[in-house]
Design an enzyme around this catalytic site. Structure first.
Site, PDB file in Angstrom:
ATOM      1  N   HIS A 267       1.439   5.638   3.008  1.00 21.62           N
ATOM      2  CA  HIS A 267       2.846   5.559   2.899  1.00 21.62           C
ATOM      3  C   HIS A 267       3.629   5.795   4.194  1.00 21.62           C
ATOM      4  O   HIS A 267       4.260   4.636   4.799  1.00 21.62           O
ATOM      5  CB  HIS A 267       3.256   6.855   1.735  1.00 21.62           C
ATOM      6  N   HIS A 306       4.157  -7.128   3.673  1.00 18.42           N
ATOM      7  CA  HIS A 306       4.667  -6.086   2.963  1.00 18.42           C
ATOM      8  C   HIS A 306       4.281  -6.627   1.482  1.00 18.42           C
ATOM      9  O   HIS A 306       4.478  -7.560   0.917  1.00 18.42           O
ATOM     10  CB  HIS A 306       6.156  -5.982   3.049  1.00 18.42           C
ATOM     11  N   ASP A 362       7.810  -0.972   9.918  1.00 15.59           N
ATOM     12  CA  ASP A 362       7.176  -0.080  10.624  1.00 15.59           C
ATOM     13  C   ASP A 362       6.531  -0.726  11.885  1.00 15.59           C
ATOM     14  O   ASP A 362       6.209   0.135  12.788  1.00 15.59           O
ATOM     15  CB  ASP A 362       5.857   0.331   9.693  1.00 15.59           C
TER      16      ASP A 362
HETATM   17  C1  LIG Z   1       1.385  -4.426   3.525  1.00 19.27           C
HETATM   18  C2  LIG Z   1       0.211  -5.053   3.015  1.00 19.27           C
HETATM   19  C3  LIG Z   1      -0.653  -3.708   2.269  1.00 19.27           C
HETATM   20  C4  LIG Z   1       0.521  -5.860   1.741  1.00 19.27           C
HETATM   21  O1  LIG Z   1      -0.649  -6.399   1.194  1.00 19.27           O
HETATM   22  P1  LIG Z   1      -0.734  -7.262  -0.145  1.00 19.27           P
HETATM   23  O2  LIG Z   1       0.741  -7.839  -0.665  1.00 19.27           O
HETATM   24  O3  LIG Z   1      -1.587  -6.635  -0.948  1.00 19.27           O
HETATM   25  O4  LIG Z   1      -1.325  -8.401   0.586  1.00 19.27           O
HETATM   26  P2  LIG Z   1      -2.893  -9.188   0.364  1.00 19.27           P
HETATM   27  O5  LIG Z   1      -3.543  -7.798   0.746  1.00 19.27           O
HETATM   28  O6  LIG Z   1      -2.851  -9.894  -1.016  1.00 19.27           O
HETATM   29  O7  LIG Z   1      -2.763 -10.332   1.467  1.00 19.27           O
HETATM   30  C5  LIG Z   1      -2.598 -11.709   1.225  1.00 19.27           C
HETATM   31  C6  LIG Z   1      -3.449 -12.355   2.390  1.00 19.27           C
HETATM   32  O8  LIG Z   1      -2.739 -11.956   3.635  1.00 19.27           O
HETATM   33  C7  LIG Z   1      -3.723 -11.447   4.535  1.00 19.27           C
HETATM   34  N1  LIG Z   1      -2.982 -10.382   5.451  1.00 19.27           N
HETATM   35  C8  LIG Z   1      -2.204  -9.450   4.734  1.00 19.27           C
HETATM   36  N2  LIG Z   1      -1.677  -8.675   5.467  1.00 19.27           N
HETATM   37  C9  LIG Z   1      -2.253  -8.971   6.711  1.00 19.27           C
HETATM   38  C10 LIG Z   1      -2.163  -8.310   7.950  1.00 19.27           C
HETATM   39  N3  LIG Z   1      -1.206  -7.371   8.185  1.00 19.27           N
HETATM   40  N4  LIG Z   1      -2.984  -8.684   8.905  1.00 19.27           N
HETATM   41  C11 LIG Z   1      -3.859  -9.730   8.566  1.00 19.27           C
HETATM   42  N5  LIG Z   1      -3.907 -10.438   7.206  1.00 19.27           N
HETATM   43  C12 LIG Z   1      -3.046  -9.869   6.276  1.00 19.27           C
HETATM   44  C13 LIG Z   1      -4.852 -11.144   3.712  1.00 19.27           C
HETATM   45  O9  LIG Z   1      -5.912 -10.937   4.240  1.00 19.27           O
HETATM   46  C14 LIG Z   1      -4.847 -12.127   2.492  1.00 19.27           C
HETATM   47  O10 LIG Z   1      -5.333 -13.172   3.008  1.00 19.27           O
HETATM   48  P3  LIG Z   1      -6.240 -14.154   2.295  1.00 19.27           P
HETATM   49  O11 LIG Z   1      -5.402 -14.732   1.006  1.00 19.27           O
HETATM   50  O12 LIG Z   1      -6.710 -15.222   3.189  1.00 19.27           O
HETATM   51  O13 LIG Z   1      -7.217 -13.261   1.433  1.00 19.27           O
HETATM   52  C15 LIG Z   1      -0.646  -5.868   3.865  1.00 19.27           C
HETATM   53  O14 LIG Z   1       0.188  -6.834   4.391  1.00 19.27           O
HETATM   54  C16 LIG Z   1      -0.848  -4.774   5.041  1.00 19.27           C
HETATM   55  O15 LIG Z   1      -2.230  -4.317   5.075  1.00 19.27           O
HETATM   56  N6  LIG Z   1      -0.314  -4.865   6.116  1.00 19.27           N
HETATM   57  C17 LIG Z   1      -0.684  -3.925   7.400  1.00 19.27           C
HETATM   58  C18 LIG Z   1      -0.226  -2.608   7.029  1.00 19.27           C
HETATM   59  C19 LIG Z   1       1.024  -2.305   7.189  1.00 19.27           C
HETATM   60  O16 LIG Z   1       1.804  -2.656   7.937  1.00 19.27           O
HETATM   61  N7  LIG Z   1       1.516  -1.524   6.245  1.00 19.27           N
HETATM   62  C20 LIG Z   1       2.715  -1.331   6.205  1.00 19.27           C
HETATM   63  C21 LIG Z   1       3.507  -1.731   4.885  1.00 19.27           C
HETATM   64  S1  LIG Z   1       5.071  -1.142   4.868  1.00 19.27           S
END
Ligand SMILES: CC(C)(COP(=O)(O)OP(=O)(O)OC[C@H]1O[C@@H](n2cnc3c(N)ncnc32)[C@H](O)[C@@H]1OP(=O)(O)O)[C@@H](O)C(=O)NCCC(=O)NCCS
Length: 428
Positions: A267, A306, A362
């Site tokens: 979070h 996100h 972030d």
């Molecule tokens: C925020 C987050 C959890 C959202 O995830 P999500 O909506 O579930 O997206 P998914 O996990 O379904 O990812 C979709 C695709 O993008 C990729 N992807 C998503 N975020 C990524 C990242 N930060 N770096 C590299 N690849 C990423 C995934 O590997 C996936 O690729 P694929 O389709 O080839 O399998 C994710 O983007 C993430 O982990 N970001 C980094 C952590 C972060 O900054 N968190 C703060 C959020 S406010």
């Protein structure tokens, strides 16, 4: 039959039911009449982590992740971050309308009057180890506030709730600053009521020997970050405040539950993770190699992507501009140079562009806090100060909502059926 209904046929019994659809939702309780027999409990929904369940009606914050919209009480976040003060936004979230001049003056005065904390707080801060995480200190001290204000349990009295909300708004920056000073072994700097909310907080954290040279650009940048974090509808910490508050505990205890939720790395900890990621990249030259390792599955680019915002995070654009203003004041350091190179390359790279992975709030907030001189483990504390108005507005709204009761989810039991107790000697 009204068209705003959902017709359900239960193939177990062949019976059909009509369930009203309101605001794009059906009431889960309406499914309970769907039974296979008279002694059947009735149908429930199973929704781990509430991925598709609205737990309340709320008039506070509107988000449309696909369109990149975030509004507090109808006002676009872009306009609030451009023109409003943090306390004005806090008033808006709490009261539903922007304050007029007299209302704002009273609100600011009420908060200013309550910034001091009981000196006993210093005694229990002294009990924390020198390396205690500031979020742990914050959640402990905010929870302890309920013992200083036992009247806060009278949550049915609106005037009482108002004063406790004022106390929390006023004292959280003081407690946060004390936690900061504790971590650095510095003497506590007491609130200065001749300063504004942000200026006073910055002074309490950074003043040395009673002196601190204010930098208006950095202070406004901090204020913008707090505004951008002030509410984000039913996120984990807000749900925690609502859920704990639904037991009718005092608001200090409910808010400390929110702080506990925010403490978690999934979070509030994402901006910390950005800085940790930057630590793994020795220099700007190593950025392309790092990007390649992310693309080939060797970890994520922290601060990108996100869950809700799929086109862009409306806050990230604003924060990017703020970041540029801050870096113009503080100058770049090697870590910032690595971060900006990472951003530049990722925004041009088809892997990130095609997946619509843009820098999120972030990514920049961690860099800005770092440039301002806050240590990494303090970033979440700044997030908590920003999120407090949202927690309080949502707590107040929850208490006034006649439909709400003590939060009590159901479960699908997956354990063993009844079985007899075995004496120890007979167990293998
Ligand atoms: C925020 C987050 C959890 C959202 O995830 P999500 O909506 O579930 O997206 P998914 O996990 O379904 O990812 C979709 C695709 O993008 C990729 N992807 C998503 N975020 C990524 C990242 N930060 N770096 C590299 N690849 C990423 C995934 O590997 C996936 O690729 P694929 O389709 O080839 O399998 C994710 O983007 C993430 O982990 N970001 C980094 C952590 C972060 O900054 N968190 C703060 C959020 S406010």
């Amino acid at each position: 039959m009204s068209s705003d209904t959902l017709s359900i046929t239960d193939n177990r019994t062949g019976k059909s039911y009509d369930v009203p659809v309101t605001d794009g939702t059906i009431r889960a309780i309406d499914l309970r009449k769907i039974k296979t027999s008279d002694d059947d409990f009735g149908l429930m929904t199973y929704d781990p982590a509430y991925l598709n369940t609205a737990s309340c009606r709320s008039a506070i914050t509107f988000i449309d992740g696909d369109k990149g919209i975030l509004r507090y009480r109808g006002y676009p976040i872009e306009q609030l971050a451009e023109d409003a003060s943090f306390l004005e936004v806090a008033y808006l979230l709490a009261e539903g309308e922007l304050p007029n001049a007299a209302q704002l003056a009273k609100w600011i005065d009420d908060i200013r009057y309550h910034t001091y904390v009981h000196t006993n707080v210093i005694k229990f801060l002294e009990g924390f180890r020198y390396d205690a995480h500031p979020m742990g200190m914050l959640l402990g001290t905010v929870g302890a506030m309920s013992t200083f204000y036992p009247d806060a349990k009278h949550i049915d009295d609106p005037a009482n709730r108002y004063i406790q909300r004022i106390r929390l708004m006023a004292k959280l920056p003081t407690l946060a600053a004390f936690a900061f000073r504790h971590s650095r072994g510095l003497p506590y700097e007491f609130p200065r009521n001749d300063l504004g909310y942000i200026a006073n907080f910055v002074n309490m954290t950074f003043s040395i020997g009673g002196k601190h040279e204010p930098n208006p650009v950095l202070q406004r940048a901090l204020e913008i970050l707090l505004i951008l974090h002030a509410d984000h509808e039913q996120n984990c910490s807000t749900s925690a405040v609502r859920s704990v508050g639904s037991s009718h505990v005092d608001p200090f205890s409910a808010v400390s539950a929110g702080i506990a939720a925010l403490y978690g790395p999934l979070h509030g900890g994402a901006n910390e993770a950005v800085l940790q990621m930057l630590d793994q990249i020795p220099s700007r030259r190593d950025v392309p190699k790092f990007i390649e390792s992310v693309k080939s599955g060797g970890g994520r680019l922290m601060g990108f992507g996100h869950r809700v915002y799929k086109s862009y995070d409306p806050r990230a654009k604003l924060i990017k501009r703020t970041a540029d203003e801050v870096f113009a004041q503080t100058g770049l350091n090697p870590k910032l140079e690595i971060a900006l190179e990472l951003e530049r390359i990722a925004l041009e790279d088809d892997y990130f562009v095609s997946r619509r992975l843009y820098p999120n709030v972030d990514f920049y907030s961690g860099l800005i806090y770092q440039a301002m001189g806050y240590p990494t483990d303090y970033f979440t504390v700044l997030f908590a100060i920003g999120r407090l108005p949202g927690w309080l507005a949502q707590w107040e709204e929850m208490l006034g909502d006649k439909e709400q009761k003590i939060a009590r989810p159901r479960q699908v039991f997956t354990g063993p059926d009844e079985r007899p107790y075995l004496p120890l000697a007979t167990r293998g």
